[in-house]
Design a protein around this motif. Structure first.
Motif, short mmCIF file in Angstrom:
data_model
loop_
_atom_site.label_atom_id
_atom_site.label_comp_id
_atom_site.label_asym_id
_atom_site.label_seq_id
_atom_site.Cartn_x
_atom_site.Cartn_y
_atom_site.Cartn_z
N ILE A 155 0.83 -1.20 0.00
CA ILE A 155 0.00 0.00 0.00
C ILE A 155 0.87 1.26 0.00
CG2 ILE A 155 -1.55 1.37 1.48
CD1 ILE A 155 -2.86 -1.33 2.29
N MET A 156 1.94 1.23 0.80
CA MET A 156 2.79 2.42 0.95
C MET A 156 3.92 2.47 -0.08
SD MET A 156 1.16 3.71 3.48
CE MET A 156 2.18 5.16 3.70
N ASP A 157 3.97 1.46 -0.98
CA ASP A 157 5.05 1.36 -1.97
C ASP A 157 6.41 1.30 -1.28
OD1 ASP A 157 6.13 1.05 -4.48
OD2 ASP A 157 6.13 3.20 -4.96
N ALA A 158 6.50 0.39 -0.30
CA ALA A 158 7.73 0.23 0.48
C ALA A 158 8.06 -1.27 0.60
CB ALA A 158 7.57 0.85 1.86
N GLN A 159 8.00 -1.97 -0.53
CA GLN A 159 8.13 -3.42 -0.51
C GLN A 159 9.49 -3.91 -0.01
OE1 GLN A 159 6.65 -1.63 -2.80
NE2 GLN A 159 5.19 -2.76 -4.04
N ASP A 160 10.56 -3.21 -0.36
CA ASP A 160 11.88 -3.64 0.10
C ASP A 160 11.96 -3.60 1.63
OD1 ASP A 160 12.82 -4.14 -2.44
OD2 ASP A 160 13.83 -2.21 -2.65
N ALA A 161 11.43 -2.54 2.21
CA ALA A 161 11.43 -2.44 3.67
C ALA A 161 10.57 -3.53 4.27
CB ALA A 161 10.92 -1.06 4.10
N GLY A 162 9.45 -3.87 3.63
CA GLY A 162 8.59 -4.93 4.12
C GLY A 162 9.28 -6.28 4.11
N GLU A 163 9.96 -6.58 3.02
CA GLU A 163 10.67 -7.86 2.93
C GLU A 163 11.78 -7.95 3.97
OE1 GLU A 163 11.99 -8.43 -1.06
OE2 GLU A 163 9.96 -8.64 -1.88
N ALA A 164 12.48 -6.85 4.21
CA ALA A 164 13.56 -6.85 5.20
C ALA A 164 13.01 -7.06 6.61
CB ALA A 164 14.34 -5.53 5.13
N LEU A 165 11.88 -6.41 6.92
CA LEU A 165 11.27 -6.55 8.23
C LEU A 165 10.79 -7.98 8.46
CD1 LEU A 165 10.19 -5.40 10.89
CD2 LEU A 165 8.16 -4.61 9.64
N ILE A 166 10.14 -8.55 7.47
CA ILE A 166 9.66 -9.94 7.60
C ILE A 166 10.82 -10.90 7.79
CG2 ILE A 166 8.52 -11.83 6.36
CD1 ILE A 166 6.72 -9.64 5.07
N SER A 167 11.88 -10.71 7.05
CA SER A 167 13.05 -11.58 7.17
C SER A 167 13.64 -11.53 8.57
CB SER A 167 14.10 -11.18 6.13
OG SER A 167 15.26 -11.98 6.24
N ASP A 168 13.73 -10.32 9.14
CA ASP A 168 14.26 -10.17 10.49
C ASP A 168 13.37 -10.85 11.52
OD1 ASP A 168 15.99 -8.82 12.59
OD2 ASP A 168 14.06 -7.87 13.04
N LEU A 169 12.07 -10.65 11.41
CA LEU A 169 11.14 -11.25 12.37
C LEU A 169 11.13 -12.77 12.26
CD1 LEU A 169 8.17 -8.73 12.06
CD2 LEU A 169 9.74 -8.96 14.00
N GLU A 170 11.18 -13.30 11.05
CA GLU A 170 11.22 -14.75 10.87
C GLU A 170 12.46 -15.35 11.53
OE1 GLU A 170 8.79 -15.56 6.71
OE2 GLU A 170 10.93 -15.04 6.62
N ALA A 171 13.59 -14.68 11.41
CA ALA A 171 14.83 -15.17 12.02
C ALA A 171 14.72 -15.15 13.54
CB ALA A 171 16.02 -14.32 11.56
N ARG A 172 14.14 -14.10 14.09
CA ARG A 172 13.99 -14.01 15.54
C ARG A 172 13.01 -15.07 16.04
NH1 ARG A 172 13.73 -7.66 17.26
NH2 ARG A 172 13.51 -8.67 19.30
N GLU A 173 11.96 -15.31 15.28
CA GLU A 173 10.99 -16.33 15.64
C GLU A 173 11.65 -17.71 15.70
OE1 GLU A 173 6.63 -17.93 14.01
OE2 GLU A 173 7.89 -16.68 12.73
N SER A 174 12.40 -18.05 14.67
CA SER A 174 13.07 -19.35 14.61
C SER A 174 14.07 -19.51 15.75
CB SER A 174 13.77 -19.53 13.26
OG SER A 174 12.84 -19.53 12.20
N HIS A 175 14.80 -18.46 16.05
CA HIS A 175 15.81 -18.52 17.11
C HIS A 175 15.17 -18.75 18.47
CE1 HIS A 175 18.75 -16.89 20.06
NE2 HIS A 175 19.62 -17.50 19.28
N ALA A 176 14.07 -18.07 18.75
CA ALA A 176 13.40 -18.23 20.05
C ALA A 176 12.86 -19.65 20.21
CB ALA A 176 12.27 -17.22 20.18
N ILE A 177 12.29 -20.20 19.15
CA ILE A 177 11.75 -21.57 19.20
C ILE A 177 12.89 -22.56 19.42
CG2 ILE A 177 10.60 -23.37 17.84
CD1 ILE A 177 9.03 -21.05 16.47
N ALA A 178 14.00 -22.37 18.73
CA ALA A 178 15.15 -23.27 18.88
C ALA A 178 15.72 -23.18 20.29
CB ALA A 178 16.21 -22.93 17.85
#
Length: 319
Positions: A155-178
């Motif tokens: 919506i905000m035309d900020a797809q690169d920032a969105g992909e970077a944020l999702i990648s960071d959160l996914e990594a943190r999620e996986s680390h906490a579960i591990a």
């Protein structure tokens, strides 16, 4: 790099269509989740008003947030939102802006040419027509958070920032579960999440099994002693005490709508109430404080997952 958004943009959102002719220039947020995601996407300069806060803004956004008007700590009025002349209202909870919204219906905004976007974590796998905080029809997953980030970024035309944020959160999620998996926790470890209570004499609002706290417990191998599909059912302390959870997670917030919003009030109750103080979690000091906003379906849920994994690493579960 991700492709730029192709306007005019139309996308489905919580049973309705969002239509935008161009990137929004003025956004009002109704809910802390949408606010912090927009900040994380680098779109703070487009935010002209915020509302509905449970916790202080994330430290990294403190400076930018200080320069943006807070329309209301809790529910803003329809007029207060409209007076900021937004072209988009980004919403955390459908009960604020929805068919029976406490702020307004979506149609009320649309009639004025103002687009609305509701974070999908509050309507995907959820029925908000049941009243209160709604009922989950299937288990919440963080995919609905990532979907909301991706769509707001589009919506905000900020797809690169969105992909970077999702990648960071996914990594943190996986680390906490591990991390939790490496702790060798008891097989039948149990917990209850206590959000608040209208007063000390009434049943508390606790987390049902299918919302964000249920997700945390499931990922960390913890059994929720509350079996309801409601998002935040009220359950009596006698019932909770009989279930005797190994861990109690209590919400920490700035909001003061109810007496038990105060974490100190929660702790005083747990240690002094004749029923609550006999629970194993209280006797053994297994009480975890967590940002209230992390207990909702938001990007802070991943931070809550980290908080719980960190707390478990310090606990003893010896008989």
């Amino acid at each position: 790099m991700a492709a730029d958004t192709d306007y005019p943009l139309t996308l489905g959102n919580c049973g309705e269509e969002v239509r935008l002719q161009s990137p929004p220039e003025r956004v009002v947020t109704v809910g802390q989740s949408a606010t912090e995601i927009l900040y994380a996407l680098g779109q703070a300069d487009k935010v002209v008003g915020t509302s509905v806060w449970f916790n202080p803004v994330l430290p990294r956004y403190r400076e930018v947030n200080a320069g943006i008007e807070r329309i209301a700590d809790n529910d803003p009025s329809f007029e207060a939102v409209v007076n900021r002349k937004p072209d988009l209202v980004a919403v955390q909870y459908e009960w604020h802006v929805g068919p029976t919204g406490s702020v307004a219906s979506r149609d009320q905004f649309h009639d004025l040419g103002i687009a609305t976007y509701i974070m999908p974590a509050d309507c995907d796998t959820k029925d908000n027509a049941t009243g209160g905080d709604g009922t989950r029809t299937a288990a919440f997953t963080t995919q609905s958070i990532y979907k909301g980030i991706s769509e707001l970024a589009t919506i905000m035309d900020a797809q690169d920032a969105g992909e970077a944020l999702i990648s960071d959160l996914e990594a943190r999620e996986s680390h906490a579960i591990a991390r939790a998996a490496s702790l060798d926790l008891p097989e039948d470890l149990s917990a209850v999440f206590w959000f608040s209570s209208p007063d000390a004499t009434t049943a508390p609002y606790v987390a049902g099994r299918l919302g964000a706290p249920g997700y945390m417990m499931d990922k960390l191998g913890i059994r929720n002693v509350i079996e309801s599909d409601e998002e935040w059912p009220t359950v009596g302390w006698e019932t909770i005490a009989r279930a005797d959870p190994d861990v109690i997670v209590i919400a920490r917030m700035e909001r003061r709508r109810y007496p038990a919003d105060d974490v100190a009030g929660k702790l005083e109750f747990l240690h002094n109430d004749p029923v609550a103080r006999e629970m194993s979690a209280v006797k053994h000091g297994r009480i975890v404080e967590m940002d209230a906003h992390a207990m909702s379906a938001t990007m802070r849920t991943i931070f809550g997952l980290e908080t719980l994994a960190d707390a478990l690493s310090t606990m003893s579960f010896e008989p």
